[in-house]
Structures are given as structure tokens and as C-alpha cells.
Motif scaffolding. Structure first.
Motif, short mmCIF file in Angstrom:
data_model
loop_
_atom_site.label_atom_id
_atom_site.label_comp_id
_atom_site.label_asym_id
_atom_site.label_seq_id
_atom_site.Cartn_x
_atom_site.Cartn_y
_atom_site.Cartn_z
N LEU A 82 84.26 40.31 56.69
CA LEU A 82 84.68 41.45 57.57
C LEU A 82 84.96 42.73 56.40
O LEU A 82 85.21 43.97 56.18
N ARG A 83 84.22 42.53 54.84
CA ARG A 83 84.54 43.80 53.94
C ARG A 83 86.00 44.44 53.08
O ARG A 83 86.22 45.46 53.18
N ILE A 84 86.78 42.39 53.56
CA ILE A 84 88.41 43.44 53.30
C ILE A 84 88.78 43.19 51.88
O ILE A 84 88.13 41.74 51.39
N ARG A 85 88.79 43.77 51.38
CA ARG A 85 89.35 44.01 50.19
C ARG A 85 90.76 43.00 48.91
O ARG A 85 90.61 42.46 48.45
N LYS A 86 91.61 43.77 49.92
CA LYS A 86 92.52 43.08 49.69
C LYS A 86 93.20 42.86 50.93
O LYS A 86 93.80 43.57 52.01
N ALA A 87 94.40 41.95 50.77
CA ALA A 87 95.05 41.32 51.74
C ALA A 87 96.43 40.58 51.71
O ALA A 87 96.72 39.96 50.69
N ILE A 88 97.35 40.46 52.80
CA ILE A 88 98.51 40.13 52.96
C ILE A 88 98.50 38.93 53.31
O ILE A 88 97.92 39.04 54.42
N LEU A 89 98.69 37.86 52.49
CA LEU A 89 98.46 36.42 53.09
C LEU A 89 99.73 35.86 53.74
O LEU A 89 100.56 35.71 53.20
N VAL A 90 99.42 35.08 54.49
CA VAL A 90 101.04 34.21 55.34
C VAL A 90 99.81 32.99 55.59
O VAL A 90 99.38 32.74 56.03
N GLY A 91 101.09 32.01 55.09
CA GLY A 91 100.72 31.34 55.18
C GLY A 91 102.23 30.25 55.77
O GLY A 91 103.51 30.32 55.05
N HIS A 92 101.44 29.41 57.26
CA HIS A 92 102.51 28.61 56.30
C HIS A 92 102.16 26.63 56.84
O HIS A 92 100.98 26.40 57.12
N SER A 93 103.39 25.90 56.29
CA SER A 93 103.72 24.51 55.65
C SER A 93 101.91 24.56 54.76
O SER A 93 101.76 25.41 53.99
N MET A 94 100.17 24.30 55.29
CA MET A 94 99.70 24.29 55.27
C MET A 94 99.06 24.78 54.94
O MET A 94 98.15 25.02 53.62
N GLY A 95 99.42 26.03 55.31
CA GLY A 95 98.39 27.78 55.45
C GLY A 95 98.81 27.93 53.79
O GLY A 95 98.36 29.12 53.47
N GLY A 96 100.19 27.81 53.54
CA GLY A 96 101.20 28.28 52.48
C GLY A 96 99.88 27.80 50.79
O GLY A 96 99.97 28.41 50.56
N TYR A 97 99.85 26.35 51.47
CA TYR A 97 99.18 25.51 50.21
C TYR A 97 98.04 26.36 49.63
O TYR A 97 97.31 26.52 49.06
N VAL A 98 97.55 26.48 51.16
CA VAL A 98 96.05 27.54 51.11
C VAL A 98 95.99 28.60 50.72
O VAL A 98 95.61 29.62 50.21
N LEU A 113 101.88 37.83 49.66
CA LEU A 113 101.96 36.29 49.77
C LEU A 113 103.14 35.85 50.24
O LEU A 113 104.57 36.73 49.76
N VAL A 114 103.29 35.60 51.62
CA VAL A 114 104.61 34.87 52.45
C VAL A 114 103.70 33.50 52.41
O VAL A 114 103.83 32.95 52.83
N LEU A 115 105.19 32.45 52.15
CA LEU A 115 105.42 31.18 52.09
C LEU A 115 106.43 30.48 53.07
O LEU A 115 107.51 31.57 53.30
N LEU A 116 105.32 30.33 54.10
CA LEU A 116 106.39 30.17 55.75
C LEU A 116 106.24 28.67 55.77
O LEU A 116 105.71 27.33 56.55
N ASN A 117 107.80 28.36 55.50
CA ASN A 117 107.69 26.46 55.95
C ASN A 117 107.11 26.69 54.93
O ASN A 117 105.93 25.37 54.88
#
Length: 260
Positions: A82-98, A113-117
Motif C-alpha cells: 500500500l506504500r504506507i511508510r509510517k503507521a499508528i499500530l493498534v493491537g488487541h491482545s495477540m495483535g499487540g504482541y505482533v 503504538l497502542v496496546l489494547l488488553n
């Protein structure tokens, strides 16, 4: 849904809106549909990407162990496409580990970075044993494992109130292939401790916890952000804040996004 090929594996994702990119990463036994109630709101001012992680949703399995690094590489492949250079990452549980693995591997691509639960800590020895038990349990009785696992993610007080929502989450989880479940359990079991990222990275960070989370003990989990610049928000319910505290979570995330 759109798809790309990553290591001969089909990765499913969605792409909505324009502006600063937000990547929403689901948890174990979930898929990108967990964000359906958030995409319309967030995509008014942002570009919102959701991704099915390895062996979940419409994304195929990559092997017998889906490491957090493998998942992070898959996320990076989507962003590259998608040619996205920078992003805000929001991860729920295992998604946070990723998200944490992504932040370690590709720090130049992380805007916030957002770690949700979720937690930056590795599994304890007891948690590793529980992962092994879970592997045996899901092989023995797939449906029972899913039903118990999903119900136990909600705070006790919400299990009756949110019975329809819990049933919906269960039905989606039942579509997760056995190999995807086992590979993710094995991957979570061997994940690295990344607490140092909460202390040493310069990008903005937010940790959102549930006070009655049956999976992540609240008091213990919040200790990892002591003496850091990580913002901490606590909701009064369980592990599924995106369902149990939907309105409050929307407000918290929108405010955070505005500061980036």
C-alpha cells in the motif's frame, strides 16, 4: 476484502479512508471483523487498514508455528504493498504482541503504538504450560475449547449482559482453522519479552487495560509502564474492551490519534 501474497500465503486485509494510516490488528481467535464498529468512525479522518493475521479470518496458515515476527513481516508486506511508510499500530491482545514485534523489526515505520488488553512481557513458565494445555484441549474438543475460551475473555459481570455479542464472537472464532489456532498458541508461547520498547522508543505509546481482565492481571500488567512516558487507560471490565467498553474506547483512541 483485498489480498496479497506473502511467502506463498494469501494475506487478507481492508483499506478505507485517507490520512495518517492506522493499522488495526486483531487478537487470538479473532479476525479483522472485530474492528467493523470502528472503521467508519476512524476512517473519517484517517486511512484505516485491518489485516487478518496468519491462520485467522481469510488469511491462510504459513506453517506449524506462527511467530509474532512472521505476523509482523506479513503486516509489513501489506503496508509495503500500500506504500504506507509510517503507521499508528493498534493491537488487541495477540495483535499487540505482533505490533511490538513490528516495532522492533521496523521502528522507522511506526508513528505510534497502542496496546489494547495486551502486554509487552513474554509468557511466564506457567503461561507456557497453559499454552501447551490449550493445544491439547483444542485438538481434543475444538468446539468446547472455542466456547470456553471466548466466554472467559469477558468480565463475569458482562457474560449475561453481552450474551448475543459473545455468541457472535464464538461463531466467528469457530471458523478459525485448527492449524491456525495451534500455530498461534505455539507462536505466542515463544515470543520475546519486549518491555524495553516501552522504555526506549521515542514514538507515542498508549496501554489500555481492563480492571477485571481474566487473562491479563491488571495490577501486574500496568507495572511495566511505571517510569515510562506510556499513557495508561484502564476500563472497568474484561479483556474484550472493544466490545465491553466500545464507546469509551472509541473516545480514548480518537483523542490519542489527534495528538499524533
Amino acid at each position: 476484502m483485498k489480498q496479497i501474497q506473502f511467502k506463498n500465503t494469501s494475506i487478507s486485509y481492508s483499506d478505507n479512508g485517507k490520512g495518517t494510516a492506522i493499522v488495526l490488528l486483531h487478537g487470538f481467535l479473532e479476525n479483522q471483523s472485530m474492528w467493523d464498529n470502528y472503521i467508519a468512525t476512524f476512517s473519517k479522518k484517517n486511512r484505516v487498514i485491518t489485516i487478518d493475521l496468519l491462520g485467522h479470518g481469510e488469511t491462510e496458515c504459513l506453517g506449524y508455528v506462527h511467530s509474532m515476527e512472521d505476523n509482523a513481516d506479513a503486516v509489513h508486506a501489506v503496508l509495503s504493498e500500500l506504500r504506507i511508510r509510517k503507521a499508528i499500530l493498534v493491537g488487541h491482545s495477540m495483535g499487540g504482541y505482533v505490533a511490538l514485534a513490528f516495532a522492533e523489526l521496523y521502528p522507522e515505520n511506526v508513528k505510534a503504538l497502542v496496546l489494547l488488553n495486551s502486554t509487552a512481557r513474554a509468557d511466564s513458565e506457567e503461561r507456557k504450560l497453559n499454552r501447551d494445555r490449550a493445544v491439547r484441549a483444542v485438538k481434543q474438543s475444538f468446539v468446547n475449547f472455542i466456547s470456553l475460551s471466548i466466554a472467559n475473555l469477558f468480565s463475569e459481570g458482562n457474560r449475561e449482559r453481552l450474551i448475543n455479542e459473545i455468541e457472535s464472537v464464538k461463531n466467528k472464532a469457530l471458523k478459525t482453522p485448527l492449524q491456525g489456532i495451534v500455530a498461534s498458541l505455539e507462536g505466542m508461547k515463544i515470543r520475546k519479552d519486549r518491555e524495553v520498547l516501552l522504555h526506549l522508543t521515542a514514538f507515542p505509546k498508549l496501554l489500555i487495560l481492563g480492571e477485571k481482565d481474566p487473562v491479563l492481571p491488571h495490577e501486574e500488567t500496568k507495572l511495566q509502564v511505571e517510569n515510562t512516558e506510556v499513557q495508561l487507560v484502564t476500563f472497568p471490565d474484561g479483556h474484550m474492551s472493544h466490545i465491553e467498553n466500545q464507546e469509551e474506547l472509541t473516545d480514548v483512541l480518537l483523542k490519542f490519534f489527534k495528538t499524533i
